[in-house]
Scaffold this motif. Structure first.
Motif, PDB file in Angstrom:
ATOM      1  N   GLY A  11       0.783  -1.228   0.000  1.00  0.00           N
ATOM      2  CA  GLY A  11       0.000   0.000   0.000  1.00  0.00           C
ATOM      3  C   GLY A  11       0.815   1.278   0.000  1.00  0.00           C
ATOM      4  O   GLY A  11       0.253   2.375  -0.036  1.00  0.00           O
ATOM      5  N   LYS A  12       2.145   1.192   0.033  1.00  0.00           N
ATOM      6  CA  LYS A  12       2.996   2.379   0.099  1.00  0.00           C
ATOM      7  C   LYS A  12       3.762   2.636  -1.196  1.00  0.00           C
ATOM      8  O   LYS A  12       4.602   3.522  -1.261  1.00  0.00           O
ATOM      9  N   GLY A  13       3.476   1.857  -2.251  1.00  0.00           N
ATOM     10  CA  GLY A  13       4.216   2.002  -3.502  1.00  0.00           C
ATOM     11  C   GLY A  13       4.110   3.388  -4.108  1.00  0.00           C
ATOM     12  O   GLY A  13       5.115   3.960  -4.551  1.00  0.00           O
ATOM     13  N   ASP A  14       2.914   3.952  -4.136  1.00  0.00           N
ATOM     14  CA  ASP A  14       2.742   5.280  -4.730  1.00  0.00           C
ATOM     15  C   ASP A  14       3.434   6.355  -3.899  1.00  0.00           C
ATOM     16  O   ASP A  14       3.973   7.324  -4.442  1.00  0.00           O
ATOM     17  N   VAL A  15       3.437   6.196  -2.590  1.00  0.00           N
ATOM     18  CA  VAL A  15       4.112   7.157  -1.711  1.00  0.00           C
ATOM     19  C   VAL A  15       5.626   7.092  -1.945  1.00  0.00           C
ATOM     20  O   VAL A  15       6.296   8.123  -2.041  1.00  0.00           O
ATOM     21  N   LEU A  16       6.163   5.867  -2.053  1.00  0.00           N
ATOM     22  CA  LEU A  16       7.595   5.722  -2.320  1.00  0.00           C
ATOM     23  C   LEU A  16       7.936   6.282  -3.702  1.00  0.00           C
ATOM     24  O   LEU A  16       8.961   6.951  -3.867  1.00  0.00           O
ATOM     25  N   ALA A  17       7.078   6.067  -4.685  1.00  0.00           N
ATOM     26  CA  ALA A  17       7.317   6.611  -6.023  1.00  0.00           C
ATOM     27  C   ALA A  17       7.412   8.138  -5.981  1.00  0.00           C
ATOM     28  O   ALA A  17       8.309   8.728  -6.589  1.00  0.00           O
ATOM     29  N   GLU A  18       6.513   8.779  -5.261  1.00  0.00           N
ATOM     30  CA  GLU A  18       6.547  10.237  -5.160  1.00  0.00           C
ATOM     31  C   GLU A  18       7.808  10.700  -4.427  1.00  0.00           C
ATOM     32  O   GLU A  18       8.436  11.685  -4.814  1.00  0.00           O
ATOM     33  N   PHE A  19       8.173  10.002  -3.368  1.00  0.00           N
ATOM     34  CA  PHE A  19       9.404  10.323  -2.637  1.00  0.00           C
ATOM     35  C   PHE A  19      10.609  10.276  -3.585  1.00  0.00           C
ATOM     36  O   PHE A  19      11.448  11.174  -3.584  1.00  0.00           O
ATOM     37  N   LEU A  20      10.683   9.238  -4.411  1.00  0.00           N
ATOM     38  CA  LEU A  20      11.809   9.099  -5.339  1.00  0.00           C
ATOM     39  C   LEU A  20      11.775  10.179  -6.420  1.00  0.00           C
ATOM     40  O   LEU A  20      12.836  10.670  -6.830  1.00  0.00           O
ATOM     41  N   ARG A  21      10.605  10.575  -6.874  1.00  0.00           N
ATOM     42  CA  ARG A  21      10.508  11.690  -7.827  1.00  0.00           C
ATOM     43  C   ARG A  21      11.101  12.959  -7.223  1.00  0.00           C
ATOM     44  O   ARG A  21      11.779  13.725  -7.899  1.00  0.00           O
TER      45      ARG A  21
END
Length: 98
Positions: free
Chosen positions: A16-26
């Motif tokens: 459930g945290k994939g999108d949050v991690l993606a934004e962090f990496l962006r």
């Protein structure tokens, strides 16, 4: 310019945290762009929860500066909240680059 060093890192997000991690990496892209010794920095999404990072450098001193910098520190800080386990980070030798 001779790109001969790199750092490959795999990150696994908590469910459930994939999108949050993606934004962090962006958001980390700007940090990488400001590192004078980092030639290229790529953040890749391999699946819903698996991410890869590849950074390339001109020489070992530039790699060491990157590893002591803001991106690894930010990942370490966010690890408990976003990651399912420890990052798998490995130095690599670049055999060819264009």
């Amino acid at each position: 310019m001779t790109v001969d060093r790199g750092q490959w890192t795999l990150l696994e997000a908590q469910p459930g945290k994939g999108d949050v991690l993606a934004e962090f990496l962006r958001e980390c892209h700007g940090l990488a762009a400001s590192e004078t010794g980092t030639v290229a920095w790529l953040a890749l999404r391999l699946s819903e929860t698996t991410f890869g990072l590849l950074a390339t450098f001109q020489g070992e001193p530039a790699r060491r500066v990157h590893l002591a910098g803001a991106i690894p520190a930010g990942i370490a800080h966010a690890a408990g909240e976003l990651l399912a386990g420890e990052p798998d980070s490995r130095p690599v030798d670049i055999l060819g680059a264009t």
